[in-house]
Design an enzyme around this catalytic site. Structure first.
Site, PDB file in Angstrom:
ATOM      1  N   ARG A  28     -24.349   6.895  22.430  1.00 51.48           N
ATOM      2  CA  ARG A  28     -24.907   8.154  22.949  1.00 51.48           C
ATOM      3  C   ARG A  28     -25.161   9.120  21.804  1.00 51.48           C
ATOM      4  O   ARG A  28     -26.215   9.765  21.738  1.00 51.48           O
ATOM      5  CB  ARG A  28     -23.926   8.776  23.955  1.00 51.48           C
ATOM      6  CG  ARG A  28     -23.826   8.034  25.272  1.00 51.48           C
ATOM      7  CD  ARG A  28     -22.726   8.563  26.133  1.00 51.48           C
ATOM      8  NE  ARG A  28     -21.433   8.508  25.464  1.00 51.48           N
ATOM      9  CZ  ARG A  28     -20.259   8.495  26.091  1.00 51.48           C
ATOM     10  NH1 ARG A  28     -20.223   8.552  27.405  1.00 51.48           N
ATOM     11  NH2 ARG A  28     -19.126   8.450  25.424  1.00 51.48           N
ATOM     12  N   ARG A  84     -15.837   7.576  13.327  1.00 48.89           N
ATOM     13  CA  ARG A  84     -14.428   7.308  13.085  1.00 48.89           C
ATOM     14  C   ARG A  84     -14.270   6.706  11.695  1.00 48.89           C
ATOM     15  O   ARG A  84     -15.070   5.868  11.281  1.00 48.89           O
ATOM     16  CB  ARG A  84     -13.851   6.341  14.131  1.00 48.89           C
ATOM     17  CG  ARG A  84     -13.647   6.943  15.509  1.00 48.89           C
ATOM     18  CD  ARG A  84     -12.477   7.930  15.495  1.00 48.89           C
ATOM     19  NE  ARG A  84     -12.219   8.502  16.819  1.00 48.89           N
ATOM     20  CZ  ARG A  84     -12.727   9.640  17.250  1.00 48.89           C
ATOM     21  NH1 ARG A  84     -13.560  10.317  16.465  1.00 48.89           N
ATOM     22  NH2 ARG A  84     -12.419  10.111  18.430  1.00 48.89           N
ATOM     23  N   GLU A  98      -5.328  12.284   8.881  1.00 45.36           N
ATOM     24  CA  GLU A  98      -5.701  13.605   9.378  1.00 45.36           C
ATOM     25  C   GLU A  98      -4.441  14.337   9.836  1.00 45.36           C
ATOM     26  O   GLU A  98      -3.679  13.788  10.632  1.00 45.36           O
ATOM     27  CB  GLU A  98      -6.710  13.479  10.530  1.00 45.36           C
ATOM     28  CG  GLU A  98      -8.039  12.902  10.086  1.00 45.36           C
ATOM     29  CD  GLU A  98      -9.095  12.896  11.186  1.00 45.36           C
ATOM     30  OE1 GLU A  98      -8.818  13.432  12.292  1.00 45.36           O
ATOM     31  OE2 GLU A  98     -10.195  12.376  10.949  1.00 45.36           O
ATOM     32  N   HIS A 143     -12.897  17.226  10.808  1.00 48.19           N
ATOM     33  CA  HIS A 143     -12.990  16.592  12.134  1.00 48.19           C
ATOM     34  C   HIS A 143     -13.293  17.636  13.214  1.00 48.19           C
ATOM     35  O   HIS A 143     -12.590  17.737  14.220  1.00 48.19           O
ATOM     36  CB  HIS A 143     -11.700  15.841  12.471  1.00 48.19           C
ATOM     37  CG  HIS A 143     -11.932  14.749  13.489  1.00 48.19           C
ATOM     38  ND1 HIS A 143     -11.117  13.645  13.608  1.00 48.19           N
ATOM     39  CD2 HIS A 143     -12.894  14.583  14.437  1.00 48.19           C
ATOM     40  CE1 HIS A 143     -11.553  12.866  14.578  1.00 48.19           C
ATOM     41  NE2 HIS A 143     -12.632  13.424  15.101  1.00 48.19           N
TER      42      HIS A 143
END
Length: 345
Positions: free
Chosen positions: A175, A256, A284, A303
């Site tokens: 998407r 990712r 992270e 992020h």
């Protein structure tokens, strides 16, 4: 903390109970006043403001028909599910459901829906911004000027390019990948996609050419990663694949870090041969001493690609709309099956 949104005990005659297991600040970011009113007209909301507190969540789920989950909500395993005998729907306010749902959820027949489609546009816009920055070396100019490099020297950067006619590779017609394709094609880019699931008809509709991964990497000035994080896509781009990128090329990753071997990417970036723009990392938060932070040919964001005001509101609106469809006996637009558990977060 667990509480009833209107101060009254929920579950009146003919009324469904929806447990909203979100931190207060996240709930406020996702649900506008209008969206919350729509939800309250549909069902009686019960708030769980410490969604990682399994005991509080279990208490709230006792009378729940619907559970709304988000970042930080405890995973609905068999133990928690046992506390929710009436549960019919898990409505996740994000994309991947694997951190929140388990096989037990699907075994029990609880339907699962997610709002990930609402994140496609903001993430695609960040990927576009990354693309333009890499093409024009904006990150390198900024790094040089902030670092005190003399004006004339700061201006001596590798060749810059415009997006019109630019060969751009897209890995994964997801998407978000499709939203990104629409944006870069509108600016005149020539797009080639590597995706084994993209058929000829869909490719034609998108206005792209389909090719193998190696060809896409070798022929693209910018390569944008939009593939799903599955077991088989772990380090899809390793040292061999990254070496195929042309000198001066750029890599964009807003998907990712799972998809890219970070050590191999770091080696290529340290050589100065390629540039990269990254929103995702193996660790992270990204450690302050991480070598990526010091490289002039890397553009970094923490992020946050999906975290626009409008994007968050779209997630809430999508969730409320799915709850409305479920309670009205209509088809869910974003329902997922147990195969969604294979997606890695």
């Amino acid at each position: 903390m667990t509480g009833f949104a209107d101060g009254a005990r929920p579950g009146g005659p003919g009324r469904a109970v929806v447990v909203v297991a979100l931190r207060p600040e996240l709930r406020e970011q996702l649900f506008t006043a209008d969206a919350w009113q729509r939800l309250s007209r549909l069902a009686d909301p019960v708030l769980v403001e410490r969604p990682d507190d399994r005991s509080a969540l279990a208490d709230a789920l006792t009378g729940a028909d619907i559970l709304v989950t988000g970042w930080g909500t405890a995973r609905l395993d068999a133990e928690l599910l046992a506390a929710a005998p009436r549960l019919e729907l898990l409505a996740h306010t994000g994309g991947a459901v694997s951190p929140y749902a388990t096989r037990a959820v699907f075994d029990r027949g609880v339907r699962v829906t997610q709002a990930g489609g609402a994140m496609a546009r903001p993430v695609a816009e960040v990927a576009l911004a990354f693309t333009l920055a890499l093409l024009h070396r904006i990150h390198r100019f900024d790094h040089a000027l902030r670092g005190g490099v003399p004006w004339a020297e700061a201006g001596r950067m590798p060749e810059r390019h415009q997006i019109l006619g630019c060969p751009i590779g897209v890995i994964g017609a997801s998407r978000t990948g499709r939203a990104y394709i629409g944006l870069v094609r509108a600016l005149g880019a020539e797009v080639t996609v590597a995706d084994p699931c993209l058929g000829a008809a869909d490719a034609a509709a998108l206005g792209v050419r389909v090719a193998g991964l190696d060809e896409v990497l070798a022929a693209s000035r910018i390569t944008a990663v939009h593939a799903p994080a599955l077991a088989e896509t772990r380090h899809l781009l390793g040292a061999r694949e990254l070496a195929l990128l042309p000198d001066g090329a750029g890599l964009v990753n807003t998907a990712r870090s799972w998809l890219v071997d970070e050590d191999a990417l770091l080696a290529e970036l340290r050589s100065g041969r390629i540039d990269a723009a990254l929103d995702v990392y193996d660790a992270e938060p990204l450690p302050t001493e991480h070598p990526l932070r010091a490289l002039p040919n890397v553009l970094l964001t923490p992020h946050q690609a999906a975290a626009t005001v409008e994007g968050r509101h779209a997630l809430g609106d999508s969730t409320v709309a799915e709850i409305e469809r479920h309670l009205g006996g209509r088809e869910l637009l974003h329902e997922v099956g147990r195969d969604a558990l294979a997606r890695v977060e």
